[in-house]
Design a protein around this motif. Sequence first.
Motif, mmCIF file in Angstrom:
data_model
loop_
_atom_site.group_PDB
_atom_site.id
_atom_site.type_symbol
_atom_site.label_atom_id
_atom_site.label_comp_id
_atom_site.label_asym_id
_atom_site.label_seq_id
_atom_site.Cartn_x
_atom_site.Cartn_y
_atom_site.Cartn_z
ATOM 1 N N VAL A 397 0.863 -1.184 0.000
ATOM 2 C CA VAL A 397 0.000 0.000 0.000
ATOM 3 C C VAL A 397 0.895 1.227 0.000
ATOM 4 O O VAL A 397 1.784 1.351 0.848
ATOM 5 N N LEU A 398 0.666 2.129 -0.968
ATOM 6 C CA LEU A 398 1.474 3.340 -1.093
ATOM 7 C C LEU A 398 0.608 4.579 -0.946
ATOM 8 O O LEU A 398 -0.579 4.577 -1.289
ATOM 9 N N ASP A 399 1.220 5.637 -0.458
ATOM 10 C CA ASP A 399 0.639 6.978 -0.547
ATOM 11 C C ASP A 399 1.044 7.515 -1.912
ATOM 12 O O ASP A 399 2.227 7.728 -2.173
ATOM 13 N N VAL A 400 0.071 7.737 -2.807
ATOM 14 C CA VAL A 400 0.415 8.057 -4.192
ATOM 15 C C VAL A 400 1.076 9.425 -4.336
ATOM 16 O O VAL A 400 1.792 9.675 -5.314
ATOM 17 N N GLN A 401 0.871 10.303 -3.393
ATOM 18 C CA GLN A 401 1.431 11.647 -3.516
ATOM 19 C C GLN A 401 2.835 11.768 -2.932
ATOM 20 O O GLN A 401 3.641 12.562 -3.405
ATOM 21 N N ASN A 552 -0.776 9.828 -9.531
ATOM 22 C CA ASN A 552 -0.287 11.151 -9.132
ATOM 23 C C ASN A 552 -0.166 12.078 -10.334
ATOM 24 O O ASN A 552 0.667 12.976 -10.355
ATOM 25 N N TYR A 553 -1.007 11.845 -11.327
ATOM 26 C CA TYR A 553 -1.058 12.685 -12.527
ATOM 27 C C TYR A 553 0.284 12.750 -13.254
ATOM 28 O O TYR A 553 0.698 13.795 -13.732
ATOM 29 N N GLY A 554 0.956 11.609 -13.330
ATOM 30 C CA GLY A 554 2.199 11.544 -14.103
ATOM 31 C C GLY A 554 3.440 11.959 -13.350
ATOM 32 O O GLY A 554 4.535 11.978 -13.923
ATOM 33 N N LYS A 555 3.312 12.254 -12.056
ATOM 34 C CA LYS A 555 4.474 12.628 -11.253
ATOM 35 C C LYS A 555 4.991 11.400 -10.506
ATOM 36 O O LYS A 555 4.277 10.822 -9.690
ATOM 37 N N LYS A 556 6.228 11.024 -10.797
ATOM 38 C CA LYS A 556 6.837 9.860 -10.142
ATOM 39 C C LYS A 556 7.495 10.308 -8.844
ATOM 40 O O LYS A 556 8.297 11.236 -8.820
ATOM 41 N N THR A 557 7.175 9.627 -7.779
ATOM 42 C CA THR A 557 7.761 9.896 -6.473
ATOM 43 C C THR A 557 8.579 8.695 -6.043
ATOM 44 O O THR A 557 8.093 7.563 -6.086
ATOM 45 N N GLU A 558 9.819 8.923 -5.654
ATOM 46 C CA GLU A 558 10.668 7.821 -5.194
ATOM 47 C C GLU A 558 10.043 7.167 -3.968
ATOM 48 O O GLU A 558 9.603 7.853 -3.043
ATOM 49 N N LEU A 559 9.983 5.848 -3.977
ATOM 50 C CA LEU A 559 9.416 5.137 -2.841
ATOM 51 C C LEU A 559 10.225 5.426 -1.585
ATOM 52 O O LEU A 559 11.446 5.462 -1.609
ATOM 53 N N MET A 560 9.530 5.630 -0.483
ATOM 54 C CA MET A 560 10.197 6.011 0.754
ATOM 55 C C MET A 560 9.719 5.099 1.885
ATOM 56 O O MET A 560 8.517 4.847 2.023
ATOM 57 N N SER A 561 10.668 4.605 2.667
ATOM 58 C CA SER A 561 10.344 3.758 3.814
ATOM 59 C C SER A 561 10.827 4.354 5.129
ATOM 60 O O SER A 561 10.306 4.011 6.187
ATOM 61 N N ILE A 562 11.823 5.218 5.070
ATOM 62 C CA ILE A 562 12.403 5.819 6.274
ATOM 63 C C ILE A 562 12.252 7.335 6.195
ATOM 64 O O ILE A 562 12.653 7.955 5.209
ATOM 65 N N THR A 563 11.672 7.926 7.216
ATOM 66 C CA THR A 563 11.519 9.383 7.233
ATOM 67 C C THR A 563 12.632 10.068 8.020
ATOM 68 O O THR A 563 13.104 11.125 7.634
ATOM 69 N N THR A 577 12.484 13.570 2.656
ATOM 70 C CA THR A 577 11.239 14.141 2.162
ATOM 71 C C THR A 577 10.977 13.612 0.756
ATOM 72 O O THR A 577 11.857 13.029 0.121
ATOM 73 N N SER A 578 9.774 13.829 0.280
ATOM 74 C CA SER A 578 9.384 13.310 -1.028
ATOM 75 C C SER A 578 10.212 13.936 -2.144
ATOM 76 O O SER A 578 10.511 15.131 -2.118
ATOM 77 N N ASN A 579 10.550 13.107 -3.111
ATOM 78 C CA ASN A 579 11.298 13.557 -4.286
ATOM 79 C C ASN A 579 10.482 13.210 -5.517
ATOM 80 O O ASN A 579 10.376 12.044 -5.903
ATOM 81 N N THR A 580 9.871 14.208 -6.143
ATOM 82 C CA THR A 580 8.903 13.982 -7.211
ATOM 83 C C THR A 580 9.390 14.565 -8.539
ATOM 84 O O THR A 580 9.932 15.669 -8.574
ATOM 85 N N THR A 581 9.186 13.790 -9.609
ATOM 86 C CA THR A 581 9.552 14.224 -10.956
ATOM 87 C C THR A 581 8.409 13.913 -11.916
ATOM 88 O O THR A 581 7.877 12.795 -11.893
ATOM 89 N N GLU A 582 8.038 14.864 -12.757
ATOM 90 C CA GLU A 582 6.992 14.598 -13.745
ATOM 91 C C GLU A 582 7.579 13.819 -14.914
ATOM 92 O O GLU A 582 8.512 14.265 -15.569
ATOM 93 N N VAL A 583 7.041 12.611 -15.148
ATOM 94 C CA VAL A 583 7.559 11.745 -16.206
ATOM 95 C C VAL A 583 6.501 11.414 -17.253
ATOM 96 O O VAL A 583 6.791 10.774 -18.262
ATOM 97 N N LEU A 584 5.275 11.844 -17.007
ATOM 98 C CA LEU A 584 4.169 11.556 -17.923
ATOM 99 C C LEU A 584 3.246 12.765 -17.969
ATOM 100 O O LEU A 584 2.980 13.390 -16.937
ATOM 101 N N ASP A 585 2.802 13.111 -19.167
ATOM 102 C CA ASP A 585 1.861 14.219 -19.343
ATOM 103 C C ASP A 585 0.663 13.984 -18.425
ATOM 104 O O ASP A 585 0.018 12.937 -18.489
ATOM 105 N N PRO A 586 0.327 14.946 -17.548
ATOM 106 C CA PRO A 586 -0.793 14.744 -16.626
ATOM 107 C C PRO A 586 -2.115 14.491 -17.348
ATOM 108 O O PRO A 586 -2.997 13.815 -16.815
#
Length: 761
Positions: A397-401, A552-563, A577-586
């Motif tokens: 189970v992931l938090d998509v954002q 996430n509307y085409g934004k890829k976020t690196e999976l995170m397990s440790i905060t 913290t979250s690291n997000t990159t847009e890789v697909l047209d929203p």
Amino acid sequence: MARKKKITKVPKLTNLSKAVLINIGKPLYLVIEYTLIGLLLTVSAIGKIANLTVETISSNIRALPKYINKLTKKKKLAFSKLSLPKFVFLLLFLITILSLGILIFKDLPSPRQLTTRQQVMSTKIYDRNGVLLYKIYKDENRTPIKLADVPSHVRYATLAAEDAEFYSHPGFSLRGIGRSIYKNATQGERSGGSTITQQLVKNALLSPEKTLVRKVKEILLSVETEMMYTKNEIFEMYLNEVSYGGSAYGIEEASQVYFGKSVRDISLGEASLLAGLPKSPTRFSPFGSNPENSIQRQKDVLHLMVVNKFIKQEDADKAAAEQLKFVDNKTDIKAPHFVMYVREKLVEKYGEEMVEQGGLEVYTTLDYNIQKLAEESIKTEVEKLSRLHVTNGASVVLDVQTGDILAMVGSKDYFDTKNDGNVNVTTRLRQPGSSIKVLNYAYALGNGYTPSSILQDTPVTFNTAGQPPYAPKNYDGTFKGPLTIRDALAQSRNIPAVRLLASYGVEKMIDLGEKMGINTWKDRSRFGLSLTLGGGEVKLLEVANLFATVANYGKKTELMSITKVTNYKNDVLEQNTSNTTEVLDPRVAYQLIDILKDNGARSPAFGSNSALVVRNHPEVAVKTGTSNDLRDNLTLGFNQKYLVAVWVGNNDGSPMSRIASGITGAAPIWNKIIFGLLAQEKTADWIQPEGLVKIPICTLTGTLACQGCPTRTEWFLKEKAPTLACKKETIDKINADREKRDKNKQIGVGQLLPEAASTIN
């Protein structure tokens, strides 16, 4: 069985080289070794004196100026007659000596503390709400044993694995240090070249951080330990001190934890496995996520025993062939697969010692309430699937954002080691089946195709030079003729997906896959058009990340397990913290979402009230996947907040029953988890990105509607909106062809007219 004398394997030498080695090499080695020992002891003495001097000065610091002034007036300071440069040099030299003494020898423990030392601090792993998941601790479960009671094959296995020169070195090994420096410089290995004595000292007396100062302290204390204790006493302390993984410290406790019996009674095969654990208890644990690593390490230890003449090759072969029987691994641990996943990451970054002894506080992304929901759903539903020859399940189970891993269930029962329950299937390579089609259609919709584009669901054979002909089949064995992309994807038709991929090529699908989270398709030469049907193995975590990117509307976020990670001083070692990159047209992501949540479009294949429908939440998008050989079955679905991925199958790769399909295998488990997450939440519409338009189109041609054609509204990128309408005669011809096809089905002539089949070169 074995000889006590240790013989090191060396290349064949000529008589001259042997003479040089015996008469020059060994004496020179001993001279260097004992010179270093003398130097260390001398520096130690100076350092201790320096510390004493500093402590004396510190205690009388207020009287120091008056005392110096008094001595100067009486002209009793010899250095008062020195020239200024010599005085400055002498002063700097003294300051340097004092500084080194303070740095290296301040609070240096005595080897006598090996029996009186204080316990080290445990590392704690928490969920996102402060729930303690696991405590990694030392000196909690330990059963001391005398060296005389440890069988010879256990001792030889340990010596071969850790320090074959133990009975001949003075506490450290110049050759071991040299090998370590070479490997670190040339191979990038994190190797310390530590002897058994050094390992005992650093585990029992020193802090776990890896620094040059600590290494010097370690060597010095090792020399002092060798002077204070006999070799057998040191070896006994080591066997009772070293970590064998988890809470098992000492060889006797390890034997009980892994095999349920005293070390006095274990076989050579069992002994060689235990001896291999201290090098990396996390990586080589038979209870870890990759238990096959422990068997490979066991074979390495047996090989080293043969090399050092401790056993014969036939003994090693017999031990390697032994079927090891482990006891049930029952540990006080919550979310075990996730904890071991996090622990491996910690060990990679900080090392085993820091993780086990450094008092780390590790805060993770996991939500234990969601974890319990997923665990219970997997356990109860997989049991219901036993009649379909389904023995295991996994879920993420992931938090998509944010990319946070909220739950990770690697198997039905982590503690069922007899059936590889400790294997974390979410990180294993498995075939994703049709779920990976989403990636294929993501590329197509971003490169000229639209949801209304027509694909042919008709027989086809692809001929590629150097490869056998490839004729894809649909899951149900039927063909439906022309379909829109919406219908082809929603109903998971295989042939249209393969035709689509053939139109632009496998390389482009792999390129986009890597951008969206797939990291395992390294050898591209392995993959052909079947890639879109799941012909390329992926990890469940990876395909989950791909779907989360769409959500996430085409934004890829690196999976995170440790905060966050802090040490025992509450210093923050890392904060993520979250690291997000847009890789697909929203807009493309929105089109995919709209198709995957369209229950009407998928109903012809799955029914209108399947397990893919989440009660009171029509916004949920979902896709299934089943490998052609029925070894893997997946369901992945999401809303704007959660992504839930579920896999069912068998760890040994055996196929499931034919009726374990997209809606009878993983889907009911998926539905139970996501409904549990959303039961108390209101439905929420997806937000339409700018640049999209919704236009009525003809479902038979994908163009603007004309007289007599069935219509529905469809989303288009603004610049790709259709401008031409269909023609009535085209619609009449399509309808006539369908009537003929339906008639042929009824009389059993065939599913398609001959002209519908095609061959593509």
